[in-house]
Design a protein around this motif. Structure first.
Motif, PDB file in Angstrom:
ATOM      1  N   PHE A  98       0.807  -1.212   0.000  1.00  0.00           N
ATOM      2  CA  PHE A  98       0.000   0.000   0.000  1.00  0.00           C
ATOM      3  C   PHE A  98       0.844   1.268   0.000  1.00  0.00           C
ATOM      4  O   PHE A  98       0.344   2.353  -0.275  1.00  0.00           O
ATOM      5  CB  PHE A  98      -0.918   0.026   1.225  1.00  0.00           C
ATOM      6  N   VAL A 145       2.985   4.188  -1.202  1.00  0.00           N
ATOM      7  CA  VAL A 145       3.133   4.847  -2.502  1.00  0.00           C
ATOM      8  C   VAL A 145       4.291   5.832  -2.396  1.00  0.00           C
ATOM      9  O   VAL A 145       4.284   6.727  -1.542  1.00  0.00           O
ATOM     10  CB  VAL A 145       1.834   5.570  -2.911  1.00  0.00           C
ATOM     11  N   ALA A 172       0.465   6.339   4.152  1.00  0.00           N
ATOM     12  CA  ALA A 172       1.192   5.439   3.258  1.00  0.00           C
ATOM     13  C   ALA A 172       1.915   6.182   2.141  1.00  0.00           C
ATOM     14  O   ALA A 172       2.473   5.551   1.252  1.00  0.00           O
ATOM     15  CB  ALA A 172       0.236   4.408   2.659  1.00  0.00           C
ATOM     16  N   ALA A 178      -2.771   7.871  -4.789  1.00  0.00           N
ATOM     17  CA  ALA A 178      -2.476   6.732  -3.921  1.00  0.00           C
ATOM     18  C   ALA A 178      -3.691   5.808  -3.789  1.00  0.00           C
ATOM     19  O   ALA A 178      -3.561   4.584  -3.823  1.00  0.00           O
ATOM     20  CB  ALA A 178      -2.031   7.226  -2.545  1.00  0.00           C
ATOM     21  N   ARG A 179      -4.868   6.400  -3.645  1.00  0.00           N
ATOM     22  CA  ARG A 179      -6.073   5.578  -3.538  1.00  0.00           C
ATOM     23  C   ARG A 179      -6.256   4.723  -4.779  1.00  0.00           C
ATOM     24  O   ARG A 179      -6.547   3.518  -4.695  1.00  0.00           O
ATOM     25  CB  ARG A 179      -7.310   6.458  -3.340  1.00  0.00           C
ATOM     26  N   GLN A 198      -3.981   3.770  -6.979  1.00  0.00           N
ATOM     27  CA  GLN A 198      -2.930   2.758  -7.064  1.00  0.00           C
ATOM     28  C   GLN A 198      -3.228   1.576  -6.155  1.00  0.00           C
ATOM     29  O   GLN A 198      -3.084   0.415  -6.544  1.00  0.00           O
ATOM     30  CB  GLN A 198      -1.584   3.370  -6.665  1.00  0.00           C
ATOM     31  N   ARG A 199      -3.614   1.865  -4.924  1.00  0.00           N
ATOM     32  CA  ARG A 199      -3.841   0.790  -3.962  1.00  0.00           C
ATOM     33  C   ARG A 199      -5.072  -0.039  -4.336  1.00  0.00           C
ATOM     34  O   ARG A 199      -5.053  -1.271  -4.258  1.00  0.00           O
ATOM     35  CB  ARG A 199      -3.989   1.374  -2.556  1.00  0.00           C
ATOM     36  N   ALA A 251      -7.356   0.141   1.513  1.00  0.00           N
ATOM     37  CA  ALA A 251      -6.797   0.639   0.255  1.00  0.00           C
ATOM     38  C   ALA A 251      -7.350   2.006  -0.104  1.00  0.00           C
ATOM     39  O   ALA A 251      -6.625   2.882  -0.583  1.00  0.00           O
ATOM     40  CB  ALA A 251      -7.088  -0.357  -0.871  1.00  0.00           C
ATOM     41  N   ARG A 275       0.257  -0.228   5.487  1.00  0.00           N
ATOM     42  CA  ARG A 275       1.242  -0.132   4.414  1.00  0.00           C
ATOM     43  C   ARG A 275       1.173  -1.335   3.485  1.00  0.00           C
ATOM     44  O   ARG A 275       1.894  -1.386   2.488  1.00  0.00           O
ATOM     45  CB  ARG A 275       2.643   0.012   5.006  1.00  0.00           C
ATOM     46  N   SER A 276       0.339  -2.319   3.825  1.00  0.00           N
ATOM     47  CA  SER A 276       0.154  -3.482   2.968  1.00  0.00           C
ATOM     48  C   SER A 276      -1.080  -4.222   3.463  1.00  0.00           C
ATOM     49  O   SER A 276      -1.612  -3.940   4.532  1.00  0.00           O
ATOM     50  CB  SER A 276       1.378  -4.404   3.009  1.00  0.00           C
TER      51      SER A 276
END
Length: 727
Positions: free
Chosen positions: A413, A415, A449, A513-514, A516-517, A697, A705-706
């Motif tokens: 998660f 970025v 993140a 970031a949202r 991507q996750r 996410a 972070r994951s």
């Protein structure tokens, strides 16, 4: 790209024999070396690193060492490898045909350069043969009208056809290109660490007049079955993966790992295949190619478009269940250390089952999650799973050998945001640096993140200052700064308030970031899409207009002139390209016996997420036998404001959640498309595992972070992607 159509072979009931031919050509004897300059350099770094990964993958798929033929050169080549000459490659293919039988599974893998030469037998639509280049390639020979020692697609096709004729099932991987020099999003960036795996015909001394004459329009026969030229998808005897479609560049280079470090130079297709195999989530060839496509898509504009042919519903390499990838685990002090890392598909959040090495098929002794992953090792912490407590991992003893296998893959998660260089003197560079300082100082307002990395380090998005804007680019340099291929950006007036810029920048970075996750989770969910979902895609180009004109209304169903996905892709040369006022229709039918709740989300190039069912935020319920058509109108410009939108890869994702009862509240994730929204309030214990991972996410819940994305109660996702281009 090499294309082919090969026949189908029956699969015997007996356990198949598995064989592999692995070819990696790094050094070319008669061509300029990397250090020699000249017309090259043509030696490659990628194949020398690809071969060990494919060798390990072949072993993991059950190919015994005695059935692996290894042809490779270059520094560090396996001591068992023989030189990858033309004679050795063709001889190895003949040997495979002689030894293979009905139901055997055969992998034929090639990593190296490709090119083109004039067609000799008139079976090519474009008048050109695709050729693979062994290590002893030479220049064009007028006497035979061929490139010396090249392997033409016709020859390669005939050789693998002989293997098919014995009843063996083939998986062919061609990690090379023939003439591609451009990427799907624009010109290739000038980066010294990117290798192009194709050699122009001119560098092989093919006469220009001969090439031009070969390309002259002429009536061409349809390619015969058994060639590697195409003429239709393979009919079941073979599945093929190609590094790039025609006219695009197959590439190699350092692949970025989630912790910000880079791998050695690896070919993109090989890296994507071996990463997908290591995840343990691929059961069929379709599962595998979906994960490979996801790896390409994650790179955005920098990646070419891969191609796939064959009957993808086949179980991977003859396994009803692909053997799980295993790693050695040992206790080290108070913790656990796995003998595998990011290069092996172990990422933060990966959930592992741990067994006694002496009883590798017994019940797990404990479960653990990857807490931190380096390139080749990972630290583990105990995890509660399947009734086992997290503390169970504390009972593993030092000095004993344990094995771990993946239960659920990890989705990173974090970025990485690339900072601009300190010496950047662009007009708004100082404002950008000031805004970044404010963002980093205000940890409470920052997505936990988001990780800001110094200039020169790999990142997921790079901040770059221009005369009147800040670009959010997917590569550090070499991107389009003036034309229609510009990446998303923020308008910045010189001398404007840095606080306002910091706030606007934060909003854009959080949106990036949202997206991507969430797309990372969707890629992990793809292989779990319910088998009862049948889909079709139609493309309407009849309403296409110039960017300066507003689009007309959209029909509820595809008009009569709409093209199928395959037709539209073929018309675009292998990569679907949509333009202003095109419309995509995705029809999903529930052919099973279980009700499914659907959420259609559209991810655009400008970091936006749209919900495609206005007015039905409570979810779309698809009962058995019902179908639904989701409509994605394409706009590349806002006519009212005059704003032109960023171009590039866009994706439509449909989340599908099974429901045991029609009385259950519909599952809907429409809230993920609402900018600035929070996850919905749920009663204690009401949130499902899928709810939790999507909330993490989409909103950084718990500063995660994951996440582990395992089986989600039968839930899965469908994903469709295309390139959006300008007029």
């Amino acid at each position: 790209m090499l294309l082919f159509a090969l026949g189908m072979a029956g699969i015997a009931d007996a356990a198949p024999v598995r064989r592999a031919l692995i070819v990696g050509v790094s050094d070319y004897d008669a061509l300029p070396a990397r250090s020699a300059g000249g017309a090259g350099p043509f030696d490659l770094e990628g194949p020398r690193n690809d071969v060990p990964r494919m060798l390990r993958a072949a072993r993991d798929l059950g190919v015994p060492d005695a059935e692996i033929t290894l042809l490779a050169n270059g520094a560090g080549a396996d001591a068992r490898a023989r030189a990858p000459t033309r004679a050795a490659i063709m001889g190895a293919l003949e040997d495979l045909a002689a030894r293979s039988g009905n139901g055997d599974q055969v992998l034929v893998y090639f990593s190296g350069h490709g090119s083109q030469s004039p067609d000799l037998d008139g079976d090519e639509d474009d008048g050109l043969d695709e050729i693979l280049l062994p290590s002893d390639i030479g220049p064009w020979q007028d006497s035979v009208q061929m490139v010396d020692n090249a392997i033409t697609d016709d020859e390669f096709g005939a050789a693998v056809q002989k293997i098919r004729d014995r009843g063996a099932y083939l998986w062919v991987v061609v990690d090379s290109c023939h003439s591609g020099t451009a990427l799907r999003g624009g010109p290739l960036p000038a980066r010294a660490d990117i290798e192009i795996k194709g050699i122009p015909a001119a560098a092989l001394k093919v006469p220009q007049a001969r090439m031009q004459g070969a390309r002259a329009p002429a009536a061409r026969a349809r390619p015969a079955a058994g060639s590697l030229d195409g003429g239709g998808a393979a009919d079941g005897g073979v599945v093929a993966f190609y590094a790039a479609v025609a006219e695009e560049a197959a590439i190699a280079g350092p692949q970025q790992l989630p912790d910000g470090t880079n791998t050695p130079t690896l070919s993109l297709l090989t890296y994507a295949i071996t990463e997908a195999l290591a995840s343990g989530q691929a059961r069929t060839y379709r599962d595998l190619y979906l994960q490979v496509q996801g790896q390409y898509d994650a790179l955005g504009r920098l990646a070419p478009q891969p191609a796939f042919d064959g009957e993808f519903e086949r179980v991977l390499f003859g396994h009803e269940r692909v053997p799980p990838r295993r790693w050695g685990v040992r206790r080290e002090g108070a913790g656990l250390l796995a003998e595998g890392g990011q290069l092996d598909g172990l990422h933060e959040g990966t959930l592992l089952a741990i067994r006694d090495a002496r009883q590798p098929t017994g019940a797990p002794l404990a479960y653990a999650k990857v807490a931190q992953a380096g390139p080749s090792s990972a630290t583990l912490v105990g995890a509660a799973h399947a009734g086992a407590a997290a503390a169970a991992a504390e009972g593993l003893y030092p000095g004993l050998a344990y094995l771990a296998e993946t239960v659920a893959p990890g989705v990173p998660f974090a970025v990485r945001v690339g900072r601009p260089a300190d010496g950047d003197a662009a007009p708004v560079a100082a404002q950008l640096r000031d805004a970044l300082a404010r963002l980093e100082a205000d940890a409470a307002a920052q997505d936990a993140a988001l990780v800001f990395v110094p200039a020169g380090q790999p990142a997921d998005v790079y901040l770059r200052a221009g005369p009147d804007r800040v670009w959010l680019a997917d590569q550090a340099e070499g991107f389009d700064r003036t034309g229609r291929q510009q990446p998303p950006s923020l308008d910045v007036a010189p001398g404007s308030d840095a606080g306002a810029l910091a706030q606007a920048l934060r909003g854009r970075l959080v949106a990036f970031a949202r997206g991507q996750r969430l797309l990372g989770v969707m890629r992990a969910l793809e292989t779990q899409a319910p088998a009862s979902l049948s889909t079709s895609v139609a493309i309407d180009r009849g309403s296409r207009r110039p960017e300066g004109q507003a689009c007309a209304g959209v029909a509820r169903l595809p008009p009569a002139g709409a093209r199928t996905l395959d037709q539209a892709t073929a018309e675009d040369g292998g990569v679907l390209k949509l333009r202003h006022c095109d419309t995509v229709y995705v029809t999903v039918e529930n052919t099973g016996q279980v009700t499914l709740d659907m959420t259609p989300l559209y991810f655009d190039r400008d970091f936006g997420i749209s919900y495609l069912e206005n007015g039905q935020l409570d979810g779309i319920r698809l009962r058995p036998g019902q179908s639904r058509t989701y409509i994605a109108p394409i706009q590349t410009a806002d006519v009212a404001s005059g704003r032109r939108m960023p171009l590039g890869l866009e994706q439509l994702v449909v989340i599908a959640v099974p429901q045991a009862s029609d009385q259950a509240r519909p599952a809907s994730y429409a809230y993920l498309a609402q900018a600035g929204a929070s996850p919905p309030s749920r009663a204690a214990g009401e949130a499902t595992p899928l709810d939790r991972v999507l909330d993490q996410a989409g909103f950084g819940e718990g500063a995660a972070r994951s996440a582990s994305v395992g089986q989600q109660g039968g839930a899965g996702a469908l994903r469709f992607g295309w390139m959006v281009a300008a007029d």
